[in-house]
Design an enzyme around this catalytic site. Structure first.
Site, PDB file in Angstrom:
ATOM      1  N   HIS A 224       0.811  -1.222   0.000  1.00  0.00           N
ATOM      2  CA  HIS A 224       0.000   0.000   0.000  1.00  0.00           C
ATOM      3  C   HIS A 224       0.844   1.271   0.000  1.00  0.00           C
ATOM      4  O   HIS A 224       0.573   2.217   0.760  1.00  0.00           O
ATOM      5  CB  HIS A 224      -0.967  -0.001   1.189  1.00  0.00           C
ATOM      6  CG  HIS A 224      -2.041  -1.037   1.078  1.00  0.00           C
ATOM      7  ND1 HIS A 224      -3.160  -0.864   0.310  1.00  0.00           N
ATOM      8  CD2 HIS A 224      -2.142  -2.283   1.614  1.00  0.00           C
ATOM      9  CE1 HIS A 224      -3.915  -1.946   0.379  1.00  0.00           C
ATOM     10  NE2 HIS A 224      -3.315  -2.829   1.149  1.00  0.00           N
TER      11      HIS A 224
ATOM     12  N   ASP B 182      -1.542  -5.282  -4.504  1.00  0.00           N
ATOM     13  CA  ASP B 182      -1.671  -4.039  -3.745  1.00  0.00           C
ATOM     14  C   ASP B 182      -0.302  -3.463  -3.410  1.00  0.00           C
ATOM     15  O   ASP B 182      -0.001  -3.134  -2.259  1.00  0.00           O
ATOM     16  CB  ASP B 182      -2.510  -4.238  -2.481  1.00  0.00           C
ATOM     17  CG  ASP B 182      -4.007  -4.262  -2.780  1.00  0.00           C
ATOM     18  OD1 ASP B 182      -4.379  -4.091  -3.949  1.00  0.00           O
ATOM     19  OD2 ASP B 182      -4.795  -4.460  -1.840  1.00  0.00           O
TER      20      ASP B 182
ATOM     21  N   HIS C 219      -6.454  -2.651  -5.062  1.00  0.00           N
ATOM     22  CA  HIS C 219      -6.242  -1.229  -4.782  1.00  0.00           C
ATOM     23  C   HIS C 219      -5.584  -0.481  -5.922  1.00  0.00           C
ATOM     24  O   HIS C 219      -5.762   0.720  -6.051  1.00  0.00           O
ATOM     25  CB  HIS C 219      -5.403  -1.077  -3.517  1.00  0.00           C
ATOM     26  CG  HIS C 219      -6.256  -1.010  -2.298  1.00  0.00           C
ATOM     27  ND1 HIS C 219      -6.612   0.155  -1.677  1.00  0.00           N
ATOM     28  CD2 HIS C 219      -6.862  -1.986  -1.608  1.00  0.00           C
ATOM     29  CE1 HIS C 219      -7.390  -0.105  -0.650  1.00  0.00           C
ATOM     30  NE2 HIS C 219      -7.561  -1.403  -0.593  1.00  0.00           N
TER      31      HIS C 219
END
Length: 436
Positions: free
Chosen positions: A11, A50, A86
């Site tokens: 992330h 992600d 994501h």
């Protein structure tokens, strides 16, 4: 023997709590993984999706990633990866760019052979489109095979993807499934196949209390060995204060002083029947005591409204919004519009034009994107903290675009307060990682 680092749910770019320092923490954690890979001289770094927290990572995040990947490349260590929910976008992926630069390999239906192991990839696919998958892969002649995937798989918490289906319908026998999306590390042996989550490399949600890290996976002659490695990340202090009688802010301050708050993220949970406490007063006090960021969850307010069956705290309003959006069963087009309006970095003054351009493009190129997806309200939650992504050339990807079915997959769970800064999807109880 072939040894790899199995990581995921990094992330990068997540400005948690609106803190630039927290944003840097996510890149720092990824850089730690790269440094460990080089010092341990592993055969590859395998990333299970992600890589980024946002579909539109900003320049500092891209430059930081490129620098880390170049260090891996200089050390002769390949970076093998898939796309998570994501980072999904319509069309190309940042991972594809890194591959064209010679800094990464996007795993898919064809085997990537490393030593005596054939690695395959399965990008995140929304639940509404998984019935289209056939799990057909190009055969290999190596001693081992591993499938790298992103999603909430059984038998782990919040699962919505049947691991047994993947294994039984695949034409390749896998010795291991190296997974991302669930931010809680775990592993299980399913009839001779190791299925494991590496967990997130930073705390994308206050519910992720255990140390962060990654897996070291050894493919040996007759077995697969999976061990956990922890990372040194910014400390989180979880402070519980049970107020009784006439106890209030002074009791909270007394309790907070019992902890070393220097440069820490501080989460204060208030329970009991004591006096009313203003969260801002507690947060300011914690910062004065050295905390980087402080957040207060007054559980007493939640308890008094328990009949509403609401699981929201002051620290995770964005999680609540994502959960609601996911439960609405919107079409992929609607989800794309939601992402543009609510979660992207598009300047407010440009949102109208951006939405018009996206909708026009979908009408011309993919009318099916306007078909409503099956609602998730009756199904268990998952994420990535967790995620949903576009799957490029993955053999199991039905098209070149996959929109995130569970906007905050992680349970890919990332608790940012900004409605403009999307978070990883994570299981409400911290298992995924919105994001998730």
């Amino acid at each position: 023997m072939t040894r790899v680092i199995h990581t995921g749910d990094t992330h990068i770019g997540y400005q948690q709590y609106h803190s630039p320092e927290r944003r840097q923490d996510f890149l720092d954690a990824f850089e730690q993984v790269v440094a460990d890979a080089i010092s341990e001289d592993v055969d590859a770094v395998v990333h299970a999706g992600d890589l980024y927290h946002d579909r539109r990572p900003e320049l500092p995040d891209l430059l930081g990633t490129l620098a880390a990947l170049r260090r891996l490349d200089d050390a002769g260590i390949p970076f093998l990866a898939i796309v998570g929910n994501h980072e999904s976008t319509r069309g190309g992926q940042w991972l594809d760019l890194f591959e064209r630069l010679g800094l990464a390999t996007r795993l898919g239906s064809d085997p990537y052979v490393l030593g005596d192991v054939a690695f395959y990839g399965l990008d995140h696919v929304p639940r509404s489109r998984r019935d289209e998958l056939d799990y057909e892969f190009t055969p290999h002649d190596q001693s081992h095979a591993a499938l790298v995937g992103h999603g909430l798989f059984t038998p782990f918490a919040h699962a919505d993807w049947e691991t047994e289906t993947v294994l039984s319908e695949s034409n390749v026998a896998f010795d291991a499934m190296l997974l991302g999306d669930n931010h809680v590390p775990d592993k299980v042996d399913l009839d001779g196949t190791w299925v494991t989550y590496c967990g997130s490399t930073e705390r994308a949600s206050a519910s992720e209390r255990d140390p962060r890290g990654y897996n070291i996976v050894d493919f040996e002659a007759s077995e697969v060995d999976i061990r956990r490695r922890t990372l040194e990340t910014r400390p989180f202090r979880f402070i519980e204060v049970d107020l009784s009688g006439d106890e209030g802010i002074e009791r909270v301050r007394q309790r907070v002083r019992e902890f070393d708050l220097e440069d820490a993220v501080v989460i204060v949970d208030l329970t009991g029947d004591g006096e009313s406490v203003t969260p801002a007063a507690v947060e300011s006090f914690a910062v004065e005591e050295g905390a980087l960021v402080a957040r207060v969850n007054d559980r007493r307010e939640i308890d008094t409204e328990s009949e509403l069956n609401v699981d929201v705290s002051f620290a995770d309003p964005d999680d609540a919004v994502r959960d609601r959006v996911r439960d609405m069963g919107l079409s992929s087009a609607a989800l794309d519009v939601d992402e543009t309006v609510r979660a992207s970095k598009v300047v407010d003054s440009n949102v109208r034009d951006e939405v018009r351009e996206r909708v026009t493009s979908l009408i011309d190129d993919d009318p099916g994107a306007f078909v409503a997806a099956e609602g998730d309200s009756d199904e268990s939650e998952g994420d990535d903290t967790g995620g949903t992504e576009t799957t490029g050339d993955s053999a199991v990807e039905p098209t070149d675009e996959v929109t995130d079915d569970s906007a905050d997959d992680a349970p890919d769970e990332v608790a940012d307060e900004s409605a403009k800064d999307p978070e990883p999807q994570v299981a409400k109880d911290s298992s995924l990682g919105d994001f998730a």
